[in-house]
Structure formats: C-alpha cells, structure tokens
Enzyme design. Structure first.
Site, short mmCIF file in Angstrom:
data_model
loop_
_atom_site.label_atom_id
_atom_site.label_comp_id
_atom_site.label_asym_id
_atom_site.label_seq_id
_atom_site.Cartn_x
_atom_site.Cartn_y
_atom_site.Cartn_z
N ALA A 1 -2.75 2.45 6.54
CA ALA A 1 -3.78 3.20 7.26
C ALA A 1 -3.79 2.79 8.73
CB ALA A 1 -5.14 2.97 6.64
N THR A 2 -3.53 1.51 8.98
CA THR A 2 -3.52 1.05 10.38
C THR A 2 -2.47 1.84 11.18
OG1 THR A 2 -4.22 -1.15 9.71
CG2 THR A 2 -3.18 -0.97 11.87
N ASN B 1 -15.93 0.21 5.19
CA ASN B 1 -15.31 -0.79 4.31
C ASN B 1 -16.24 -1.94 3.96
OD1 ASN B 1 -14.57 -0.83 7.21
ND2 ASN B 1 -13.92 -2.91 6.77
N SER C 1 -4.70 4.83 2.69
CA SER C 1 -3.83 3.70 2.43
C SER C 1 -3.63 3.50 0.93
CB SER C 1 -4.51 2.45 3.02
OG SER C 1 -3.72 1.32 2.80
N GLY C 2 -2.39 3.19 0.52
CA GLY C 2 -2.10 3.04 -0.90
C GLY C 2 -2.81 1.86 -1.56
N THR D 1 13.87 5.35 7.44
CA THR D 1 14.17 5.74 6.06
C THR D 1 12.90 5.65 5.22
OG1 THR D 1 16.43 4.99 6.29
CG2 THR D 1 15.59 5.17 4.04
N CYS E 1 -9.68 -8.32 7.29
CA CYS E 1 -8.89 -8.43 8.52
C CYS E 1 -9.58 -9.31 9.55
CB CYS E 1 -8.63 -7.06 9.10
SG CYS E 1 -8.05 -5.90 7.89
N1 PLP Z 1 -9.63 1.52 7.67
C1 PLP Z 1 -10.47 1.00 6.77
C2 PLP Z 1 -11.81 1.65 6.58
C3 PLP Z 1 -10.09 -0.10 6.00
O1 PLP Z 1 -10.94 -0.60 5.10
C4 PLP Z 1 -8.81 -0.67 6.22
C5 PLP Z 1 -8.41 -1.89 5.49
O2 PLP Z 1 -9.23 -2.73 5.16
C6 PLP Z 1 -7.95 -0.08 7.16
C7 PLP Z 1 -8.40 1.01 7.86
C8 PLP Z 1 -6.56 -0.60 7.35
O3 PLP Z 1 -5.79 -0.29 6.22
P1 PLP Z 1 -4.33 -0.87 5.97
O4 PLP Z 1 -4.51 -2.20 5.33
O5 PLP Z 1 -3.64 0.11 5.09
O6 PLP Z 1 -3.66 -0.97 7.30
#
Ligand code: PLP
Length: 381
Positions: A72-73, A152, A200-201, A242, A326
């Site tokens: 997702a980042t 989150n 995000s997976g 890839t 994070c």
């Molecule tokens: N956005 C939200 C709301 C999240 O909770 C997170 C991860 O904690 C992210 C983005 C980032 O996701 P990823 O770990 O796939 O980079």
C-alpha cells in the site's frame, strides 16, 4: 516460542492456508514469466488475469482498473507523486487529514519540499473529519484530496460517500487509502466516485510484499499518472518490473475469500470484539477511542493510569499494539489520538487490540483475565 495470542491484525495478518496452497505452485511448478509469449509464460499470465479479476471483484471495479504494486505504501506514493508529476496547475494544493497513515503524511511532507501547499484537515474527538472543512478547503489549485477509508489505529470509518460526492461535484481528484478497509467492508467503486484507491495484501491474509492501486478508468480524462517505477512495460507501462507472480496469485485468492466470507467473518469477529469491549468497559477508568462507526475488528482503548509499554510487557504472549507498527519505535504519542484531542498522557495509556477471523472466544477470555491481572498490578505500583 510460547503459543501466542495474536491481537495485532491491523499491523499484519496470518496468511490463510488456502492462499498458501493456491500460490505455492506458482513458485516451483508454473513459474514462467507472465510477460513471456510462450505457453508456459501464458499459464502464468492467465493466473495473473484471474487474480486481477478477483481483486477487481472485491472492489466492484473492472480488471483493467487494477495495477499490482509491492505494498500500500508504494500504491500511495504512486498515486500522490503521480498526480503531482502530471498536474500542470501552478501553485499545486493537496488536502489530506492529520490522522492519515505515515505513508500518506510523509509523501505529503515530501511534496511540501517541492512547493506543494498541503492542507491537513483536523478531526473531531471521534476521529471524523468535518465535511464543511473539506468543502471550504477546496480551491482552484487543489489537485488531489487524499483520505483513508478506515483508520489503522482506531478503525474509524470516514463518511466515504459524502467525501466522494464533494470531490466529484468540485471536480477534484480523490485518492482513498483502503488498506484497512479492503476485505472487511463493502467497497463499491462502480457506484462511488473515487479516482484512486490503495490496498495491501498482508492486511487481508495474503503475504507481505504485494499491494494494488485502483485507478478509475473514467479518471484518465482528468489526469494521466506518471509511473513511479519505469521499466519493461508491465502493468500497461505504469509500473515496471517482472510481476510478483505467486504474490499476485495469493492476493487474488485472498480477495476472493474475503469477498465470499465477508458477512460471516464480520459477524463472528464483531461478536468477539464487542464481547471484549463490553467486558473491558466494566474495568475502572477505561474508555474507547473513536466513533461508533468503526471497523468491526478493532478496539482502541485508553486505560487510566497505565503506561501502554508496561502493559504490553505484562501481557507477555498476547500481542497488541500501542501505536501503528510503522511508528512503534518512536516515542512520540500517537498522531491519530493527538489529533482526536487526547492528552499526551492519555495517548501513552492507549492500546489497540485488533482481531481477525483466527481469534477464538477462549483467546479473548484469556486476554481479558490477563488484562485484568496486569492492569490491577500496574495500578498498585
Ligand atoms: N495505510 C494504512 C491505513 C495502513 O494501515 C498501512 C499499514 O499499516 C499502510 C497504509 C501501509 O501498508 P503496507 O504495509 O502495505 O505498505
């Protein structure tokens, strides 16, 4: 290692065994490059097509609106930087919210160094933005509104329908971070006016290292994204490299399972979370942080007189969190709870408990007993 009780599912989730068995053959049996023209490569390509269809179906979107990324980042970076790069508006302006994930906030801070003006909307004590503030912040130079669907840390769900209507009416591009929401609540992109969306997976029982960016096909009239990663023409020239075949297959399978089982899982997990929360609220000096309109799996609670680090140590093999993963190495109070008006002391007394379909009533009972015991002994110190 002792048997753990894992209640930190907003940080990451266990990969579903069914996902593992579907993805494994794509590591050592059907391992062709999906971009290869030979039949072996085409087998892989077909698997990617099925995965793309499943991810699209989870969002009620079309296959050609899904771009696979690593996380997702990455999707967030791609969306925000991509829109910034291609916009030819002078004095570019972006609107976001103080309670966004760092992935969004730090891209915004980076774009500020490029001269972009960023408006950080505040939230009320329940974690919701004021829609009037959003309307009043939009100006001619606004190139993007970036808001998460569900938070989150607290699970608070923003008023997505109204936000999307406001952006559509004002012809402003809308990006939504659905990392926590995808697979848990219905997302209906054919009927909601959202231009870009990230997921995000590893938040939905697929492995870490796979994500997706949805780009509404109608939005190409408004903007043309600049790729974040240039390369071999993959993902319609938008994301080189890839394809991560087994991870993509896994994300597709996880999306399919999430869609099929969404109602049952919501029912089961909400029951456990509500039980946990109701029992917790019987303790003295405990308050839930965030509005009632929350993801069904999260409880963020403030426990008076308790240091969350000490509580987490006391809980031993029970995994919970005191701030998003994070940022958990920083000793700053949660920016989410701070924006909701909690004092520094209350932020440091707050913990997030996030459940998944794998949790059981026995685990919740055990956790409640251990919490009771630990809170009692910490308050006596
Ligand atoms: N956005 C939200 C709301 C999240 O909770 C997170 C991860 O904690 C992210 C983005 C980032 O996701 P990823 O770990 O796939 O980079």
């Amino acid at each position: 290692m002792h048997q753990i009780i894992y209640l930190d599912n907003n940080s990451t989730t266990r990969v579903d065994d069914r996902v593992i068995s579907v993805m494994l053959p794509y590591l050592n049996e059907i391992y062709g490059n999906p971009s290869s023209n030979h039949s072996f490569g085409q087998l892989s390509n077909n698997a990617v097509k099925i995965a793309r269809k499943n991810v699209a179906s989870l969002l009620n979107a079309d296959e050609n609106e899904i771009i696979f990324t690593s996380s997702a980042t990455e999707s967030i970076n791609f969306a925000l930087k991509g829109i910034y790069e291609t916009s030819n508006v002078a004095n570019k302006h972006i609107i976001t919210v103080k309670t966004e994930h760092k992935a969004t906030l730090e891209v915004c801070q980076f774009l500020e160094t490029k001269g972009v003006e960023i408006t950080y909307l505040g939230v009320d004590s329940s974690g919701l933005i004021n829609l009037e503030d959003l309307i009043n912040s939009i100006k001619n130079e606004t190139i993007l509104v970036a808001i998460m669907i569900a938070n989150n840390e607290t699970g608070v769900i923003q008023n997505v329908r109204e936000i999307s209507k406001i952006c559509f009416k004002n012809n402003v591009t809308l990006f939504m971070d659905a990392t926590q929401a995808a697979g848990k609540i219905v997302i209906d992109l054919k009927n909601w006016q959202i231009d870009l969306l990230a997921l995000s997976g590893h938040k939905m029982h697929a492995p870490k290292g796979i994500g997706a960016l949805y780009v509404n096909k109608k939005s190409w009239r408004k903007f043309k994204l600049t790729p974040l990663i240039h390369g071999g023409g993959q993902e319609r020239n938008l994301r080189g490299g890839t394809l991560s075949l087994a991870n993509i297959v896994a994300l597709g399978e996880a999306a399919k399972i999430a869609k099929e089982e969404m109602n049952d899982i919501r029912h089961k997990v909400a029951q456990l979370r509500d039980y946990l929360e109701t029992e917790l609220l019987k303790f003295n000096g405990i308050k839930v942080n965030g509005s009632m309109n929350r993801l069904f799996n999260v409880s963020n609670v403030m426990i008076d007189g308790i240091d969350s680090d000490a509580l987490m140590i006391g809980l031993e093999n029970i995994m919970i969190s005191n701030g998003s993963a994070c940022t958990s190495k920083e000793v700053l109070p949660s920016h989410v709870l701070t924006a909701m008006g909690l004092s520094e002391e209350k932020c440091f007394s707050s913990v997030r408990i996030s459940l998944s379909k794998y949790n059981t009533v026995n685990e919740i009972e055990f956790t409640l007993n251990k919490l009771r015991e630990t809170i009692y002994s910490l308050r006596r110190i």
